[in-house]
Scaffold this active site. Structure first.
Site, PDB file in Angstrom:
ATOM      1  N   PHE A  58       0.835  -1.207   0.000  1.00  0.00           N
ATOM      2  CA  PHE A  58       0.000   0.000   0.000  1.00  0.00           C
ATOM      3  C   PHE A  58       0.860   1.244   0.000  1.00  0.00           C
ATOM      4  CE2 PHE A  58      -4.022  -1.968   1.359  1.00  0.00           C
ATOM      5  CZ  PHE A  58      -3.598  -3.124   1.994  1.00  0.00           C
ATOM      6  N   ASP A  59       0.447   2.232  -0.729  1.00  0.00           N
ATOM      7  CA  ASP A  59       1.000   3.575  -0.548  1.00  0.00           C
ATOM      8  C   ASP A  59       0.349   4.122   0.721  1.00  0.00           C
ATOM      9  OD1 ASP A  59       0.288   6.749  -2.103  1.00  0.00           O
ATOM     10  OD2 ASP A  59       2.052   6.162  -0.936  1.00  0.00           O
ATOM     11  N   GLY A  60       0.924   5.190   1.288  1.00  0.00           N
ATOM     12  CA  GLY A  60       0.381   5.729   2.533  1.00  0.00           C
ATOM     13  C   GLY A  60      -0.649   6.811   2.297  1.00  0.00           C
ATOM     14  N   PHE A 115      -1.221  -0.854  -4.222  1.00  0.00           N
ATOM     15  CA  PHE A 115      -2.214   0.227  -4.309  1.00  0.00           C
ATOM     16  C   PHE A 115      -1.541   1.586  -4.187  1.00  0.00           C
ATOM     17  CE2 PHE A 115      -5.992  -2.329  -4.000  1.00  0.00           C
ATOM     18  CZ  PHE A 115      -5.636  -3.422  -3.212  1.00  0.00           C
TER      19      PHE A 115
END
Lengths: 293, 335
Positions: B177-179, B294
């Site tokens: 995941f991106d943050g 993502f």
């Protein structure tokens, strides 16, 4: 019993179509499902006008059916394959007859007949009127009709939320999708002789009904059809749903929307699908759907 | 929803569930039954996501690997917790007409995929049905539908499949995941875009202890965490078949603390947090080999795909108005 005496003809005054008896798809619906007849209680909403009843759970169905007929006639002014909605009423409410007649006129409903019946002659009234589908909110009557070979479906829907623009018919496919020789069939299905007979009896009338609905459906394109057929399987695996789809297709109806739940809760999905009527033979798979809000 | 209605619908759910359970348990075939939606991690996929129908290549093979990894997780969960309904469940969610849909099911059969639930809406938007099927994550190639889903509070992303085929684990499901604007809201990204990096660093240091607001994929991470904890509970932490990664452009020194503290405040764990300090994400992802990554910015999605990572774009937040750091000119009529 002279059925002529028991049948009251209505002049609707709006669209008076002589329905060809050999081609009309006669649908019988209990008059207290179309209108709200609760006189004893506080009315939920003020009456539309004096002497006129409020709409009941079956009201959107009648309106939606009417629209299908309109669209069919638009395509072919000489169309004979049309829906023919008749009301059933028990005799012990003579007071409401005139209210029903007034209400039919008031709302411009295309209802040609009001037939009187009671528990004893219920079946023969259905037969003599060549009823192809019986609708009710009462599960006992539905089972009774099915047991005598008349397809019967549940009126679904909460007042005010069902669409009037498109007639939405939902079939529960778990029993439609079974086949003898597959591994998708439960091991010990205990089907009594009587049940089998009743299923077979209704099956052929169901096939006829499905074929007629399919024929109507084909007169419209995939988009913007005033008639929409849906299929849902409640607890069966996906292949049962597919087989049910194919069976309906073989009988002449191409289903538009299909849902395989395999145990997912049905009430949420039903609330989203918003069918007007729900066909489930034996009412095995249907919960007490909210027909009255 | 009133209490009575909750109780009623819970009762109805039980009944639906009990019937299906009984049915599947009694089948002659030993097909595993689909889990109870209330407890399952439900992933709804569109037909194009499941079968890349436009391509001849075995894109499907890659999708299949993802499914194998998912099924492998399920198999291990079932082994550890035979009666649990907390499993993955994949639902085919398509707005195809049912007659077209039959062909999809034939393909599902052909590839022997464990997808028992489907929804063919016959042209209507599938968004409303996502909630009815209790979807935890919706994957589609249609950006409009994905945006709608996010608008409805459902974790959703637009699938992209790279040209390269990369070998992925079929025993451990890896999710990256991106943050900002994915797990977290885009509040900090707004600061970067509007006031620049220095202001951003100051702001993050000052508000280090204030948790960020949640982003569209937070609840999916939560759902994964729930399944992970089941393995931890049985001493399988080292061998856990689900692994999560945070891959962020933030730098550990200047802006990383707030992110980790936010996750902790949510009670969520992430297995590896990788702070790139602005370096490209592609090469790092290539090493990690996640089954899906993502991110909210197409720039990163493209970078990831160039090196073979299956990526999913989350069309959320201020990042959508920018392309490679430059503000996309708004249509003057809109203002």
């Amino acid at each position: 019993m002279n059925t002529d005496d028991d049948v009251k003809q209505f002049v609707t005054g709006v669209v008076s179509l002589q329905k060809d008896p050999s081609r009309a798809v006669v649908i019988a619906i209990s008059h207290d499902a179309v209108f709200d007849l609760k006189e004893e209680q506080e009315p939920k909403a003020p009456a539309a006008a004096s002497g006129v009843l409020n709409p009941g759970p079956g009201f959107p169905f009648v309106k939606a059916v009417q629209r299908v007929n309109e669209k069919l006639v638009e395509k072919n002014p000489n169309e004979t394959l049309l829906f023919d909605v008749i009301l059933l009423s028990s005799k012990d409410r003579p007071k409401s007859q005139s209210e029903v007649a007034n209400s039919i006129k008031h709302y411009g409903l295309e209802i040609t007949r009001l037939c009187f019946c009671n528990n004893e002659n219920f079946t023969s009234v259905l037969r003599s009127n060549k009823v192809k589908l019986f609708l009710s909110t009462n599960t006992d009557y539905i089972t009774k009709a099915q047991d005598t070979g008349v397809p019967a479906a549940l009126l679904y829907g909460q007042r005010g939320t069902a669409t009037l623009d498109q007639l939405r018919v939902l079939f529960i496919g778990d029993s439609l999708g079974f086949s003898e020789d597959t591994t998708d069939r439960p091991k010990d299905e205990d089907t009594g002789e009587d049940q089998l007979q009743s299923v077979q009896l209704t099956q052929s009338s169901l096939e006829d009904l499905v074929a007629l609905i399919g024929e109507m459906r084909r007169k419209f394109g995939r988009e913007n059809s005033p008639l929409c057929a849906c299929l849902m399987t409640v607890c069966s695996p996906r292949n049962v749903c597919v087989r049910a789809l194919k069976r309906l297709r073989a009988w002449g109806l191409e289903v538009d929307e299909a849902f395989c739940l395999a145990g997912a809760p049905q009430s949420r999905l039903l609330a989203h699908i918003q069918p007007h009527i729900l066909y489930d033979h034996g009412l095995q798979y249907t919960l007490d759907v909210p027909a009255l809000s | 929803m009133s209490d009575m209605k909750e109780a009623e619908s819970a009762g109805e759910e039980e009944k639906d569930w009990a019937e299906a359970k009984a049915f599947f348990d009694s089948l002659k075939s030993k097909k595993p039954r689909p889990p109870k939606p209330r407890y399952a991690v439900t992933i709804a996929v569109s037909s194009r996501t499941l079968f890349d129908m436009t391509s001849e290549r075995k894109i499907f093979k890659q999708q299949g690997l993802e499914k194998y990894a998912v099924m492998s997780v399920n198999a291990r969960l079932r082994a550890l917790y035979p009666d649990s309904e907390e499993l993955f469940d994949i639902v085919l969610m398509t707005n195809n007409h049912a007659q077209v849909g039959v062909r999809l099911i034939n393909s599902i059969n052909h590839y022997d995929l464990t997808i028992e639930r489907f929804c063919m809406t016959g042209g209507k938007s599938p968004i409303g049905y996502l909630k009815a099927y209790m979807t935890n994550l919706y994957l589609s190639k249609d950006s409009k539908k994905v945006q709608e889903a996010i608008g409805e509070g459902i974790a959703a992303a637009i699938m992209f499949t790279p040209d390269m085929e990369v070998e992925l684990s079929d025993t451990q499901l890896r999710v990256a995941f991106d943050g900002d604007a994915v797990l977290f809201s885009d509040e900090s990204e707004i600061i970067v875009k509007q006031h620049g990096l220095d202001t951003f660093f100051e702001h993050e240091k000052r508000f280090e202890n204030k948790p960020l607001a949640q982003g569209p994929l937070k609840c999916f991470l939560e759902a994964l965490g729930k399944l992970q904890r089941k393995f931890y509970a049985k001493n399988e932490r080292l061998n856990c078949p689900i692994r999560t990664y945070l891959v962020t452009a933030r730098s550990a020194a200047s802006s990383g603390a707030r992110v980790l503290k936010t996750l902790r405040s949510w009670g969520l764990e992430i297995d590896e947090a990788l702070f790139l300090a602005g370096a490209p994400k592609g090469p790092l992802l290539q090493k990690i080999r996640p089954h899906i990554f993502f991110d909210d910015q197409m720039f990163h999605i493209e970078g990831a795909m160039e090196l073979g990572t299956i990526s999913a774009h989350v069309p959320y937040g201020i990042g959508q108005k920018y392309n490679r750091g430059k503000l996309i000119e708004e249509n003057p009529q809109k203002q």
